[in-house]
Design an enzyme around this catalytic site. Sequence first.
Site, PDB file in Angstrom:
ATOM      1  N   SER A 242      12.815  36.659  17.900  1.00 20.97           N
ATOM      2  CA  SER A 242      12.207  37.948  18.370  1.00 20.97           C
ATOM      3  C   SER A 242      11.812  38.311  19.847  1.00 20.97           C
ATOM      4  O   SER A 242      12.734  38.115  20.437  1.00 20.97           O
ATOM      5  CB  SER A 242      10.801  37.943  17.468  1.00 20.97           C
ATOM      6  OG  SER A 242      10.160  39.154  17.456  1.00 20.97           O
ATOM      7  N   ASP A 474      16.876  44.349   9.798  1.00 17.85           N
ATOM      8  CA  ASP A 474      15.511  43.578  10.449  1.00 17.85           C
ATOM      9  C   ASP A 474      14.706  44.798  10.738  1.00 17.85           C
ATOM     10  O   ASP A 474      14.964  45.713  11.434  1.00 17.85           O
ATOM     11  CB  ASP A 474      15.961  42.924  11.557  1.00 17.85           C
ATOM     12  CG  ASP A 474      14.948  41.956  12.309  1.00 17.85           C
ATOM     13  OD1 ASP A 474      13.786  42.709  12.345  1.00 17.85           O
ATOM     14  OD2 ASP A 474      15.332  40.796  12.550  1.00 17.85           O
ATOM     15  N   HIS A 502      13.103  39.705   9.034  1.00 22.07           N
ATOM     16  CA  HIS A 502      12.908  39.440  10.391  1.00 22.07           C
ATOM     17  C   HIS A 502      13.606  38.189  10.803  1.00 22.07           C
ATOM     18  O   HIS A 502      12.838  37.228  10.465  1.00 22.07           O
ATOM     19  CB  HIS A 502      11.516  39.689  10.975  1.00 22.07           C
ATOM     20  CG  HIS A 502      11.562  39.463  12.454  1.00 22.07           C
ATOM     21  ND1 HIS A 502      12.241  40.241  13.290  1.00 22.07           N
ATOM     22  CD2 HIS A 502      10.308  39.153  13.376  1.00 22.07           C
ATOM     23  CE1 HIS A 502      11.916  40.047  14.655  1.00 22.07           C
ATOM     24  NE2 HIS A 502      10.972  39.461  14.494  1.00 22.07           N
TER      25      HIS A 502
END
Length: 533
Positions: A242, A474, A502
């Site tokens: 991320s 995602d 994710h």
Amino acid sequence: MDTRRTSGQSRLLRSRSLRSTRTGGVFLAAAALLLSACSSGSSTGTTAEAALAALPRSTPSTLAPYYGQKLTWRSCGVPGFECATMKAPLDYAKPASGDVSLAVARKKATGPGERLGSLLVNPGGPGGSAVGYLQQYAGIGYPAEVRARYDMVAVDPRGVARSEPVECLTGRQMDTFTQTDMTPDDQRETNQLVDAYQHFAEGCGRRSPELLRHVSTVEAARDMDILRAALGDQKLTYVGASYGTFLGATYAGLFPERVGRMVLDGAMDPSLSARKLNEDQTAGFETAFQSFAKDCVRRTDCPLGGAHTTPEQAGDNLKAFFRQLDAHPIATGDADGRKLGESLATTGVIAAMYDEGAWEQLREALTSAMKDKDGAGLLALSDSYYERDPDGKYTNLMFANAAVNCLDLPAAFSTPDQVEKALPSFGKASPVFGDGLAWASLNCAYWPVKPTGAPHRIEAKGAAPIVVVGTTRDPATPYRWAQSLASQLSSARLLTYDGDGHTAYGRGSTCIDSAIDAYLLRGTPPTEGKRCS
């Protein structure tokens, strides 16, 4: 708050938290976690001519004391883990002006097999505790062969968790902040939202005045190079998820010759302006919701419609429910008297979009709220997202998130009028979440510290192969961001996971996990264009 950067924790740790609570990181704070947006003034959102420049290969003499420091390891209360404190200059332009203390943790390689050095991990955010992630997941949940060959290491970035945390509001103040109406219907509600942003920013400026100027991603990446040296590694081996991909890519851009084996999972695109980042992510959450809704309406317990309901109709039903909560919040049984309004409910839904493993929990929470007028389930999801404990205490996740985002890039919008004009495009990106995410992009307009960064490309010329991982559906880091980052990095290999949720590593795809493990253990990057499901 503002939407950029992603969840604050990687999906790996987030899903583990969601699944363990089962009763269940204001929508303002949720959006801030997602990604904080900024604008370069570009209509396309790109700055193709600007690229992050590498730092000189030689270490400046003024930084020699930091690079030469020795870490003193000690027991830190979690079996198998050691902790240490590392020093870094608060201001790299003026190293003699003061230090910042950074918390470091490690779990030494267990063997058998030759030790490969240190593997630094970061779960994202900005604001997620890397030390907590290491101790709760990576140090025990990464593949056994990886843990056998690497010392697993984490450092909380400056301003985060154990590393001189940025502070802004008390728990009670955060409770009020998180319940602020994020979809104002009139001028009075718009003024209340602006007041909330200003109060948040003023709190940060009052409680962390100096630190706020020095929590940028560039500074955090430079801290990672000091840690590399302190660990005795010639090159940095790193897995970032991320926002951690932006941190890792920044390191590669600054120190390309010091990149070892690097995995960037759930990649961000550093070349985009904030508005483009926000709109892309808004569309990403819509894509994730459509997947959830499509799955939901096939089930007999779906509260958003039956077998003949389309995902679009399910979205309309959810929006209608949000409007009901906006007018009439429902009880939650919360000890502090909080009710479930539109903002907290939206946060709870968004929290479950990060991992399809949380969809069952979301169906149950929506059923309780929509049919039984019991908001406890959605409130629990929201609290998990914000890292609020049952005693009403918050981690500093949201504070650090805003501090880094507002320093890294200029504010997405300067005035409420600019947000109003952007509502149609955000609504097109997501009929369900668009309005709220647009208003969530306003918070950096009131930040007490001027930004030091701008959108840019990262090429990292001369770096060893870097594996960039993208998930096709995602919600927080849309797949096209991974494609873009892979096209920028001179040595990138794009690894694609065709799926929901994710990030990809550790999500159950043997194809993804084996490709990354092979790279970490043997240095063999995935073949060009490799796709997994």
